[in-house]
Design a protein around this motif. Sequence first.
Motif, short mmCIF file in Angstrom:
data_model
loop_
_atom_site.label_atom_id
_atom_site.label_comp_id
_atom_site.label_asym_id
_atom_site.label_seq_id
_atom_site.Cartn_x
_atom_site.Cartn_y
_atom_site.Cartn_z
N ALA A 203 119.45 -23.23 14.60
CA ALA A 203 118.33 -22.92 15.21
C ALA A 203 117.65 -24.14 15.27
N ALA A 204 117.95 -25.30 14.92
CA ALA A 204 116.87 -26.37 14.70
C ALA A 204 116.51 -26.80 16.30
N SER A 205 117.10 -26.75 17.18
CA SER A 205 116.74 -27.12 18.67
C SER A 205 116.01 -25.85 19.27
N LYS A 206 115.78 -25.00 18.52
CA LYS A 206 114.96 -23.88 19.23
C LYS A 206 113.58 -23.88 18.85
N PRO A 207 112.59 -23.36 19.65
CA PRO A 207 111.22 -23.27 19.12
C PRO A 207 111.10 -22.59 17.63
N GLN A 208 110.10 -23.13 16.94
CA GLN A 208 109.64 -22.47 15.70
C GLN A 208 108.38 -21.92 15.55
N TYR A 209 108.12 -20.84 14.82
CA TYR A 209 107.01 -20.13 14.93
C TYR A 209 106.22 -19.88 13.65
N GLN A 210 104.81 -20.16 13.70
CA GLN A 210 104.16 -20.12 12.62
C GLN A 210 103.60 -18.56 12.47
N VAL A 211 103.85 -17.68 11.48
CA VAL A 211 103.79 -16.12 11.75
C VAL A 211 103.17 -15.76 10.39
N SER A 212 102.08 -14.63 10.86
CA SER A 212 101.70 -13.68 9.65
C SER A 212 102.36 -12.42 10.26
N GLU A 213 102.49 -11.67 9.26
CA GLU A 213 103.37 -10.38 9.67
C GLU A 213 102.63 -9.22 8.76
N VAL A 214 102.68 -8.13 9.14
CA VAL A 214 102.33 -6.74 8.37
C VAL A 214 103.64 -5.92 8.75
N PHE A 215 104.13 -5.13 7.63
CA PHE A 215 105.30 -4.81 7.80
C PHE A 215 104.90 -3.08 7.47
N ILE A 216 104.95 -1.94 8.20
CA ILE A 216 104.83 -0.80 7.85
C ILE A 216 106.16 0.02 7.56
N ASP A 217 106.53 0.26 6.27
CA ASP A 217 107.70 0.80 5.75
C ASP A 217 107.60 2.31 6.34
N VAL A 297 108.09 -0.54 11.24
CA VAL A 297 107.12 -1.34 12.19
C VAL A 297 106.61 -2.57 11.97
N TYR A 298 106.55 -3.65 12.77
CA TYR A 298 106.00 -4.94 12.28
C TYR A 298 104.89 -5.10 13.26
N ILE A 299 103.97 -5.83 12.64
CA ILE A 299 102.87 -6.42 13.68
C ILE A 299 102.91 -7.77 13.40
N VAL A 300 103.00 -8.61 14.28
CA VAL A 300 102.91 -10.20 13.91
C VAL A 300 101.84 -10.86 14.73
N TYR A 301 101.34 -11.89 14.11
CA TYR A 301 100.25 -12.80 14.57
C TYR A 301 100.74 -14.22 14.83
N LEU A 302 100.99 -14.85 15.87
CA LEU A 302 101.31 -15.80 16.15
C LEU A 302 100.40 -17.11 15.97
N ARG A 303 100.38 -17.85 14.97
CA ARG A 303 99.42 -18.75 14.50
C ARG A 303 99.48 -19.99 15.24
N ASP A 304 101.00 -20.66 15.25
CA ASP A 304 101.19 -21.83 15.99
C ASP A 304 102.67 -21.58 16.43
N LYS A 305 102.99 -22.63 17.16
CA LYS A 305 104.40 -22.81 17.84
C LYS A 305 104.80 -24.31 17.97
#
Length: 451
Positions: A203-217, A297-305
């Motif tokens: 995956a090194a050539s693919k974009p990377q994402y700086q992520v914050s997450e909330v997971f509802i179990d 269920v996830y909620i994600v916030y994309l901080r950077d790419k």
Amino acid sequence: MKHLRYVPGLVARGAALAAALAAAGLPLVAAAQDLRGPLGAAPAAPAAPAGPRNMSESVAAVVNDEIISTYDLAQRMRLLIATSGVQPTQENLPQFQREALISLIDERLQLQELRRVEKERKINIVADEEDVDRQLGELAQQSNLRPEAFVTALRGQGINPDTLREQIRAEISWRRWIQGYYGSRLRIGEDQVTLVQQRLAAAASKPQYQVSEVFIDANRVGGMQAATAGAQQLVQQLQQGAPFPAVARQFSAAATAATGGDAGWVSPGEMPPEVDAALEQLRPGQLSAPIPVRDGVYIVYLRDKRGGAGGTLVNLKQAAVALPQGATPGDEAAARVKLEAIRTQATGCNDLEAVAGRAQGVVAGDLGEAEVSDLIPAFQEAANQLQVGQISQPVRSPAGLHVLAVCGKRAAGAAQLDREQIENRLYGQQLSMIARRAMRDLRNSATIETR
């Protein structure tokens, strides 16, 4: 092997309380002052110092014959509101009540199980008063308060300190058991580390994402329907300004809850496929809609790419003359003369803006760092051809005429994680999963009645 310390999140949530109490008085709005039990029991006194329990309190739930009162529930709701950063309203109070009740039930189950193990094995697991006092002292220190002042601040928010003490006791005790019993037996195999290394390399050539997450179990909150509804409410509250880290600490079941949902930089394949697909559609600074996955269920916030390892990042400065698309040849020639003069006088990035600032009608500035492939074609060509410190010939864009200085150039993508970092990440993920499964088993085998 140095492993990550597993922290389910309740002590970290206490740190959020410390920050809230350190602020200038966190008011609980009128809606939060009417905290009723499931049967409409009398509310706790609004924002008054916590005192003796009301003799008329009723039963909110029974967990294996142990009662959770409406007083307990109202107090936990106050604590939850104080730490979540979400402004309470009549619309979201049911969610606070549900989360508070689930937390109380889980803590009762944890302590019941640990006391059973203590009796059976004749060992000490449950945190004593000294353990709790030590943690409270740390929270007070984070608020720049003495322990006595910290307790006074709790009471000023209408929170009985015993509410926080019992939450801390359950958290410390459960963490001690999970780490000691399960963590000591958990081994990360070389084949697991190698598999992750291979996946990261692919995956090194693919974009990377700086992520914050909330997971509802879903197992924790009563099924996928409840998890989805809860996630939708959280998204609304986040959109209205609730701080993501505080919401993650209070509502997320992921191991990252302890760090405010910070999952760091992730590559495709590190998160569920549904989350990967959502990240591809987000821009930095955007919040996702609820993302259903197999068990929640996830909620994600994309901080950077950032681009993959095959890309190039370039840092540019420019001097430019604004020219519309329909500018006359004479106007364009005059602009070119100005920019050629600047290009001759400037030595590179260090003085380009200063030299341009002396020319009438020329604007200059730092364009920051960007991936070359994201630049307009005319800028791409200059960025690819120039070395660091060089200044381009005048370049035409739809907005005007520019000279570009290359201030930095580097390969995109971050260095790969080393083996120890991968081991630590896998250890934390697997221990978090073990803790969730243990809680699921306790719930399934318990007799729980809510009223």
